[in-house]
Design a protein around this motif. Structure first.
Motif, PDB file in Angstrom:
ATOM      1  N   TYR A 145       0.819  -1.212   0.000  1.00  0.00           N
ATOM      2  CA  TYR A 145       0.000   0.000   0.000  1.00  0.00           C
ATOM      3  C   TYR A 145       0.854   1.264   0.000  1.00  0.00           C
ATOM      4  O   TYR A 145       0.349   2.360  -0.209  1.00  0.00           O
ATOM      5  N   ASP A 146       2.154   1.112   0.203  1.00  0.00           N
ATOM      6  CA  ASP A 146       3.090   2.236   0.271  1.00  0.00           C
ATOM      7  C   ASP A 146       2.796   3.135   1.469  1.00  0.00           C
ATOM      8  O   ASP A 146       2.700   4.357   1.360  1.00  0.00           O
ATOM      9  N   THR A 147       2.660   2.498   2.621  1.00  0.00           N
ATOM     10  CA  THR A 147       2.500   3.225   3.866  1.00  0.00           C
ATOM     11  C   THR A 147       3.431   2.597   4.887  1.00  0.00           C
ATOM     12  O   THR A 147       4.161   1.655   4.583  1.00  0.00           O
ATOM     13  N   ASP A 148       3.408   3.114   6.119  1.00  0.00           N
ATOM     14  CA  ASP A 148       4.283   2.518   7.131  1.00  0.00           C
ATOM     15  C   ASP A 148       3.506   1.526   7.982  1.00  0.00           C
ATOM     16  O   ASP A 148       2.277   1.491   7.986  1.00  0.00           O
ATOM     17  N   ASP A 149       4.256   0.726   8.703  1.00  0.00           N
ATOM     18  CA  ASP A 149       3.652  -0.365   9.470  1.00  0.00           C
ATOM     19  C   ASP A 149       2.653   0.138  10.492  1.00  0.00           C
ATOM     20  O   ASP A 149       1.624  -0.496  10.748  1.00  0.00           O
ATOM     21  N   THR A 150       2.934   1.296  11.108  1.00  0.00           N
ATOM     22  CA  THR A 150       2.041   1.782  12.169  1.00  0.00           C
ATOM     23  C   THR A 150       0.670   2.157  11.618  1.00  0.00           C
ATOM     24  O   THR A 150      -0.335   2.030  12.310  1.00  0.00           O
ATOM     25  N   GLU A 151       0.619   2.624  10.371  1.00  0.00           N
ATOM     26  CA  GLU A 151      -0.679   2.924   9.765  1.00  0.00           C
ATOM     27  C   GLU A 151      -1.504   1.649   9.617  1.00  0.00           C
ATOM     28  O   GLU A 151      -2.697   1.633   9.903  1.00  0.00           O
ATOM     29  N   CYS A 152      -0.884   0.578   9.161  1.00  0.00           N
ATOM     30  CA  CYS A 152      -1.605  -0.695   9.054  1.00  0.00           C
ATOM     31  C   CYS A 152      -2.072  -1.183  10.420  1.00  0.00           C
ATOM     32  O   CYS A 152      -3.136  -1.795  10.543  1.00  0.00           O
ATOM     33  N   ASP A 153      -1.280  -0.897  11.440  1.00  0.00           N
ATOM     34  CA  ASP A 153      -1.643  -1.314  12.791  1.00  0.00           C
ATOM     35  C   ASP A 153      -2.867  -0.576  13.323  1.00  0.00           C
ATOM     36  O   ASP A 153      -3.450  -0.982  14.328  1.00  0.00           O
ATOM     37  N   SER A 154      -3.276   0.494  12.655  1.00  0.00           N
ATOM     38  CA  SER A 154      -4.478   1.207  13.076  1.00  0.00           C
ATOM     39  C   SER A 154      -5.749   0.524  12.585  1.00  0.00           C
ATOM     40  O   SER A 154      -6.856   0.902  12.988  1.00  0.00           O
ATOM     41  N   VAL A 155      -5.591  -0.478  11.715  1.00  0.00           N
ATOM     42  CA  VAL A 155      -6.739  -1.176  11.137  1.00  0.00           C
ATOM     43  C   VAL A 155      -6.696  -2.677  11.428  1.00  0.00           C
ATOM     44  O   VAL A 155      -7.723  -3.291  11.734  1.00  0.00           O
ATOM     45  N   PHE A 156      -5.495  -3.270  11.331  1.00  0.00           N
ATOM     46  CA  PHE A 156      -5.346  -4.715  11.452  1.00  0.00           C
ATOM     47  C   PHE A 156      -4.514  -5.084  12.680  1.00  0.00           C
ATOM     48  O   PHE A 156      -3.584  -4.359  13.051  1.00  0.00           O
ATOM     49  N   ALA A 157      -4.847  -6.225  13.268  1.00  0.00           N
ATOM     50  CA  ALA A 157      -4.035  -6.814  14.337  1.00  0.00           C
ATOM     51  C   ALA A 157      -3.333  -8.028  13.739  1.00  0.00           C
ATOM     52  O   ALA A 157      -3.926  -9.111  13.631  1.00  0.00           O
ATOM     53  N   PHE A 158      -2.088  -7.841  13.307  1.00  0.00           N
ATOM     54  CA  PHE A 158      -1.364  -8.906  12.623  1.00  0.00           C
ATOM     55  C   PHE A 158      -0.853  -9.951  13.607  1.00  0.00           C
ATOM     56  O   PHE A 158      -0.329  -9.606  14.676  1.00  0.00           O
ATOM     57  N   ARG A 159      -0.994 -11.213  13.223  1.00  0.00           N
ATOM     58  CA  ARG A 159      -0.560 -12.319  14.064  1.00  0.00           C
ATOM     59  C   ARG A 159       0.120 -13.366  13.192  1.00  0.00           C
ATOM     60  O   ARG A 159      -0.432 -13.793  12.174  1.00  0.00           O
ATOM     61  N   ASP A 160       1.293 -13.773  13.585  1.00  0.00           N
ATOM     62  CA  ASP A 160       2.028 -14.810  12.861  1.00  0.00           C
ATOM     63  C   ASP A 160       1.323 -16.146  13.071  1.00  0.00           C
ATOM     64  O   ASP A 160       0.996 -16.503  14.209  1.00  0.00           O
ATOM     65  N   VAL A 161       1.090 -16.896  11.988  1.00  0.00           N
ATOM     66  CA  VAL A 161       0.399 -18.185  12.132  1.00  0.00           C
ATOM     67  C   VAL A 161       1.183 -19.166  12.999  1.00  0.00           C
ATOM     68  O   VAL A 161       0.613 -20.134  13.511  1.00  0.00           O
ATOM     69  N   LEU A 162       2.480 -18.921  13.169  1.00  0.00           N
ATOM     70  CA  LEU A 162       3.300 -19.793  14.018  1.00  0.00           C
ATOM     71  C   LEU A 162       3.499 -19.231  15.416  1.00  0.00           C
ATOM     72  O   LEU A 162       4.255 -19.798  16.206  1.00  0.00           O
TER      73      LEU A 162
END
Length: 258
Positions: free
Chosen positions: A104-121
């Motif tokens: 999306y050409d943004t920084d990680d913190t912006e994505c963190d405002s919408v999604f809670a990323f979790r590693d499948v492992l």
């Protein structure tokens, strides 16, 4: 458990068929498996796009994850409503957060405002290639399969039923293992015999998908991720010759009750 095919084209979209994305529902909990290009537009045909409870990404090739960028915009800038939407759990391979932000050409913190990323492992022992976690009523298990990037097959169990999605993989013991006893195996069948016989560790052909379903003792096989340049009818016939149970193609909009 209900499976709705949002898109099933492999590698790039076909006419009227987005890339890989599958909606799985049980007891009101809605999980999206993969979110390939074109899938967000089609998802709007099947209910409120904001009523997704989790996304699980099998791997980070664009045809399996790139519409996460559009979904970021849809959730972040939704007009009206009662404040921000809750963070959406997104399970994926290592580096998922960075991959979506970069696309999306943004920084990680912006994505963190919408999604809670979790590693499948996350929570698995060091060096493990598989793991089990939960989302809503679903028990989810993943196992690393044979593809050039970090890629996982995904097993969902709920209400006494089991769905297994192969993601992208060549023939491998991990797929046969995770699909054992599945009521429905949603298996990719990208390659075509004899055209692609020299390519290894990338994808399945129809016969190999059927052989994996038979080895796992699956109840039903649905073929997906068939690119526009592959003969779906040929792969369907090859799978039926290798697997004694019912075999179908994952057409967009198809619904399977499991």
């Amino acid at each position: 458990m209900k499976l709705t095919v949002i898109g099933s084209s492999g590698s790039f979209g076909g006419p009227g068929n987005p890339c890989s994305s599958y909606l799985v529902e049980h007891d009101g909990h809605r999980v999206l498996l993969d979110f390939g290009n074109g899938a967000l537009g089609e998802l709007q045909r099947y209910g409120d796009i904001y009523a997704i409870d989790a996304v699980i990404l099998s791997h980070l090739h664009a045809d399996h994850c790139v519409d996460m960028c559009g979904y970021y915009v849809a959730r972040k800038y939704r007009p009206g409503g009662d404040g921000p939407l809750p963070l959406l759990p997104v399970w994926g391979p290592s580096g998922t957060r960075e991959r979506i932000a970069q696309a999306y050409d943004t920084d990680d913190t912006e994505c963190d405002s919408v999604f809670a990323f979790r590693d499948v492992l996350a929570g698995a022992p060091d060096g493990a290639t598989g793991n089990t976690f939960a989302t809503g009523p679903f028990t989810v298990r993943v196992d690393r399969v044979d593809h050039p990037v970090e890629a996982y097959a995904i097993r969902l169990e709920a209400g006494g039923s089991t769905l297994v999605y192969s993601g992208d993989t060549g023939p491998c013991a991990a797929l046969d293992r995770i699909a054992e006893g599945a009521d429905l195996l949603l298996a990719e069948a990208s390659f075509q015999e004899p055209r692609d016989d020299g390519l290894l560790g990338l994808h399945l052909n129809g016969r190999q998908a059927g052989e994996s379903a038979a080895a796992a003792g699956a109840g039903r096989l649905v073929l997906t991720h068939i690119p526009p340049w592959t003969d779906a009818g040929l792969n369907l016939a090859a799978a039926r010759a290798a697997f004694p149970g019912p075999v179908d193609l994952a057409a967009p909009g198809a619904v399977f009750q499991i």
